[in-house]
Design a protein around this motif. Structure first.
Motif, PDB file in Angstrom:
ATOM      1  N   SER A  77       0.845  -1.192   0.000  1.00 58.86           N
ATOM      2  CA  SER A  77       0.000   0.000   0.000  1.00 58.86           C
ATOM      3  C   SER A  77       0.885   1.248   0.000  1.00 58.86           C
ATOM      4  CB  SER A  77      -0.902  -0.021   1.234  1.00 58.86           C
ATOM      5  OG  SER A  77      -1.751   1.077   1.236  1.00 58.86           O
ATOM      6  N   VAL A 220       1.658 -13.144  -2.939  1.00 61.52           N
ATOM      7  CA  VAL A 220       1.176 -12.428  -1.743  1.00 61.52           C
ATOM      8  C   VAL A 220       1.452 -13.267  -0.484  1.00 61.52           C
ATOM      9  CG1 VAL A 220      -0.866 -11.524  -0.572  1.00 61.52           C
ATOM     10  CG2 VAL A 220      -0.622 -11.214  -3.031  1.00 61.52           C
ATOM     11  N   ASN A 224       4.097 -12.453   2.605  1.00 62.76           N
ATOM     12  CA  ASN A 224       3.587 -12.363   3.977  1.00 62.76           C
ATOM     13  C   ASN A 224       4.349 -13.308   4.916  1.00 62.76           C
ATOM     14  OD1 ASN A 224       1.067 -13.325   6.101  1.00 62.76           O
ATOM     15  ND2 ASN A 224       1.355 -11.156   5.744  1.00 62.76           N
ATOM     16  N   ARG A 228       6.494 -11.664   7.939  1.00 59.47           N
ATOM     17  CA  ARG A 228       6.230 -12.036   9.332  1.00 59.47           C
ATOM     18  C   ARG A 228       7.519 -12.519  10.022  1.00 59.47           C
ATOM     19  NH1 ARG A 228       1.144 -13.114  11.317  1.00 59.47           N
ATOM     20  NH2 ARG A 228      -0.564 -12.423  10.001  1.00 59.47           N
TER      21      ARG A 228
ATOM     22  N   HIS B 187      -7.398   2.665  -0.941  1.00 61.74           N
ATOM     23  CA  HIS B 187      -6.118   3.362  -0.788  1.00 61.74           C
ATOM     24  C   HIS B 187      -6.237   4.586   0.115  1.00 61.74           C
ATOM     25  CE1 HIS B 187      -8.303   5.479  -3.829  1.00 61.74           C
ATOM     26  NE2 HIS B 187      -7.406   6.446  -3.861  1.00 61.74           N
ATOM     27  N   SER B 207      -5.594  -7.426  11.899  1.00 62.42           N
ATOM     28  CA  SER B 207      -4.645  -7.068  10.843  1.00 62.42           C
ATOM     29  C   SER B 207      -4.037  -8.361  10.310  1.00 62.42           C
ATOM     30  CB  SER B 207      -3.560  -6.147  11.390  1.00 62.42           C
ATOM     31  OG  SER B 207      -2.654  -6.884  12.168  1.00 62.42           O
ATOM     32  N   VAL B 208      -3.475  -8.295   9.114  1.00 59.35           N
ATOM     33  CA  VAL B 208      -2.976  -9.517   8.484  1.00 59.35           C
ATOM     34  C   VAL B 208      -1.478  -9.490   8.206  1.00 59.35           C
ATOM     35  CG1 VAL B 208      -5.173 -10.201   7.441  1.00 59.35           C
ATOM     36  CG2 VAL B 208      -3.662  -8.614   6.213  1.00 59.35           C
ATOM     37  N   SER B 209      -0.853  -8.336   8.411  1.00 58.23           N
ATOM     38  CA  SER B 209       0.552  -8.204   8.024  1.00 58.23           C
ATOM     39  C   SER B 209       1.237  -7.138   8.867  1.00 58.23           C
ATOM     40  CB  SER B 209       0.627  -7.789   6.544  1.00 58.23           C
ATOM     41  OG  SER B 209       1.914  -7.333   6.218  1.00 58.23           O
ATOM     42  N   PRO B 210       2.547  -7.283   9.095  1.00 53.75           N
ATOM     43  CA  PRO B 210       3.264  -6.188   9.756  1.00 53.75           C
ATOM     44  C   PRO B 210       3.442  -4.972   8.839  1.00 53.75           C
ATOM     45  CG  PRO B 210       4.781  -7.976   9.197  1.00 53.75           C
ATOM     46  CD  PRO B 210       3.402  -8.454   8.846  1.00 53.75           C
ATOM     47  N   LEU B 211       3.180  -5.134   7.538  1.00 54.23           N
ATOM     48  CA  LEU B 211       3.273  -4.015   6.594  1.00 54.23           C
ATOM     49  C   LEU B 211       1.876  -3.510   6.241  1.00 54.23           C
ATOM     50  CD1 LEU B 211       5.864  -5.421   4.012  1.00 54.23           C
ATOM     51  CD2 LEU B 211       6.311  -4.046   6.044  1.00 54.23           C
ATOM     52  N   SER B 212       1.822  -2.338   5.660  1.00 54.53           N
ATOM     53  CA  SER B 212       0.565  -1.785   5.173  1.00 54.53           C
ATOM     54  C   SER B 212       0.329  -2.325   3.754  1.00 54.53           C
ATOM     55  CB  SER B 212       0.688  -0.266   5.180  1.00 54.53           C
ATOM     56  OG  SER B 212      -0.448   0.300   4.618  1.00 54.53           O
ATOM     57  N   LEU B 213      -0.723  -3.118   3.595  1.00 51.83           N
ATOM     58  CA  LEU B 213      -0.943  -3.792   2.310  1.00 51.83           C
ATOM     59  C   LEU B 213      -2.145  -3.219   1.574  1.00 51.83           C
ATOM     60  CD1 LEU B 213      -0.387  -7.571   3.162  1.00 51.83           C
ATOM     61  CD2 LEU B 213       1.277  -5.896   2.367  1.00 51.83           C
ATOM     62  N   GLN B 214      -2.231  -3.582   0.286  1.00 51.32           N
ATOM     63  CA  GLN B 214      -3.399  -3.211  -0.515  1.00 51.32           C
ATOM     64  C   GLN B 214      -4.571  -4.130  -0.156  1.00 51.32           C
ATOM     65  OE1 GLN B 214      -2.291  -3.059  -4.659  1.00 51.32           O
ATOM     66  NE2 GLN B 214      -0.642  -1.614  -4.277  1.00 51.32           N
ATOM     67  N   ASP B 216      -6.685  -5.909  -1.880  1.00 51.89           N
ATOM     68  CA  ASP B 216      -6.763  -7.244  -2.511  1.00 51.89           C
ATOM     69  C   ASP B 216      -5.743  -8.202  -1.895  1.00 51.89           C
ATOM     70  OD1 ASP B 216      -4.650  -5.809  -3.729  1.00 51.89           O
ATOM     71  OD2 ASP B 216      -4.702  -7.111  -5.473  1.00 51.89           O
ATOM     72  N   GLN B 217      -4.613  -7.661  -1.452  1.00 50.99           N
ATOM     73  CA  GLN B 217      -3.605  -8.506  -0.794  1.00 50.99           C
ATOM     74  C   GLN B 217      -4.142  -9.008   0.548  1.00 50.99           C
ATOM     75  OE1 GLN B 217      -0.413  -5.578  -0.864  1.00 50.99           O
ATOM     76  NE2 GLN B 217       0.308  -6.272  -2.865  1.00 50.99           N
ATOM     77  N   VAL B 220      -6.424 -12.008  -0.061  1.00 48.26           N
ATOM     78  CA  VAL B 220      -5.677 -13.250  -0.311  1.00 48.26           C
ATOM     79  C   VAL B 220      -5.238 -13.872   1.025  1.00 48.26           C
ATOM     80  CG1 VAL B 220      -3.590 -14.235  -1.338  1.00 48.26           C
ATOM     81  CG2 VAL B 220      -4.861 -12.475  -2.563  1.00 48.26           C
ATOM     82  N   LEU B 221      -4.770 -13.037   1.929  1.00 49.36           N
ATOM     83  CA  LEU B 221      -4.254 -13.539   3.217  1.00 49.36           C
ATOM     84  C   LEU B 221      -5.396 -14.053   4.103  1.00 49.36           C
ATOM     85  CD1 LEU B 221      -1.557 -10.784   3.818  1.00 49.36           C
ATOM     86  CD2 LEU B 221      -1.165 -13.145   3.069  1.00 49.36           C
TER      87      LEU B 221
END
Lengths: 243, 243
Positions: A77, A220, A224, A228, B187, B207-214, B216-217, B220-221
């Motif tokens: 993002s 993706v 991830n 992680r 966005h 949340s699904v990730s330690p990063l800021s994701l889009q 659609d990503q 998927v997760l």
């Protein structure tokens, strides 16, 4: 003056004339230095000539899939993964094979939508030279096949994605500290001949899901998995500092 | 005859005349019955009139992002998730808000490329009626906003995706056996007013990730998280059978 502009070129003698072929080779090698994660896809039908941007699936030979794959390797993002790269091996008509390499740390003017990436790929496939050429910022193209490209990235720890592979979440041998290259097929899969080549280089065969997923979805999930692990390491270090 | 064709309609009296408005409402309710996973995105700038298919990011108000979101909610390799659906709340000019609902078990003629899905959305936003209408197979459209749509899917266990949420992989309260609805921003994120609405319904923030994701990503997760849980349950059952 041309020679000086190639920042990878380190002459031992100012007056040495370096043939253009070798310049490109050195340039790619240098591009690989800053990378931690490479994702390579085999586009079995992907067009090797200018295709219609309004018809990526058919005229492009599933170029839509290649575009989504590249987007997922590079974008997060509001940002780009500067230490990641995509390689697409294009095996479609009329002039297979060709290879396109997109470097997350170098690409400019790239947006994550399919049409934008397709425009860059369309420019890349126009080039038919034997050696790598930077056809637009961060996008390199060459008339090369899987064999040559695997050899060029052989310093990376190579992981082959296959549905019957070991579950990535149980894998202890893949570390985000290593330089990793993941090899995936497209909707057609990986032909026997290509698989035999890959298995010569791959140190691991993994899967990411109990279902059969699209290549971009696998990317993706791999990102991830590594993000992680990196984050946990970062947190651990942070804890140690505080003790 | 019209009434009999609506398979959700169960008359208590053959001669009852049901107004058209209620027919559509019942139809959506029935569509929800077969669903296990809904993904809802708020498209803050997404166009509410016919947009240019050659310029999804700008003319479409980041419609490219909505298309990728829908693709990732519904598609796997060579297949579609029949018990999943997407909802997009379109808040862009000139006629906000509008809602589009895509049912994985009902869509036809949909391919995962952005342009294909954009074509279906372009048709959907032409409709401006207050009640749901199936504008193409499996694609429903209505002039509705977030509030109304959240109310209609309120039987689902709602999960709000936010970067500071609990890590989904540590969450014990999300089970693939439940009917789940995941709410995500685009966005731009989620505006305060919308967030207040969501928090009235959401039972969990993850949340699904330690990063800021889009967006659609994230889809998927989430799918992968649930697929893995379902698969483990399936494996457990299989083991028990063999004992």
């Amino acid at each position: 003056m041309d020679i000086i502009q190639l920042n990878s070129f380190k002459p031992t003698n100012e007056h040495t004339i370096v043939p253009r072929r070798i310049q490109f080779k050195q340039e790619l090698k240098q591009e690989l230095e800053s990378l931690k994660r490479i994702f390579l896809i085999i586009g079995n039908k992907a067009s090797t000539t200018e295709f219609n941007l309004n018809d990526l699936p058919s005229s492009g030979g599933r170029m839509d899939l290649i575009c989504r794959f590249i987007a997922q390797t590079l974008f997060i993002s509001h940002g780009i993964r500067r230490n990641s790269a995509s390689i697409a091996i294009l095996k479609g008509e009329p002039d297979p094979p060709k290879a396109v390499f997109a470097h997350g740390g170098k690409v400019r003017y790239m947006a994550p939508d399919e049409r934008n990436i397709a425009g860059l790929l369309r420019k890349a496939v126009k080039y038919g030279g034997k050696e790598w050429k930077e056809v637009s910022p961060g996008i390199f193209s060459a008339k090369k096949g899987l064999n040559e490209v695997l050899e060029e990235i052989s310093d990376f720890y190579m992981v082959y994605l296959r549905e019957d592979g070991e579950d990535i979440s149980h894998t202890l041998s893949i570390s985000p500290k290593d330089k990793l290259a993941f090899i995936l097929g497209d909707h057609v899969g990986v032909e026997k001949e290509d698989e035999n080549l890959i298995l010569r280089y791959a140190e691991k065969i993994v899967s990411v899901s109990p279902l059969s997923l699209q290549a971009d979805q696998c990317v993706v999930l791999i990102h991830n998995f590594l993000d992680r692990l990196e984050f946990e390491e970062f947190e651990e270090k942070d804890k140690l500092k505080r003790i």
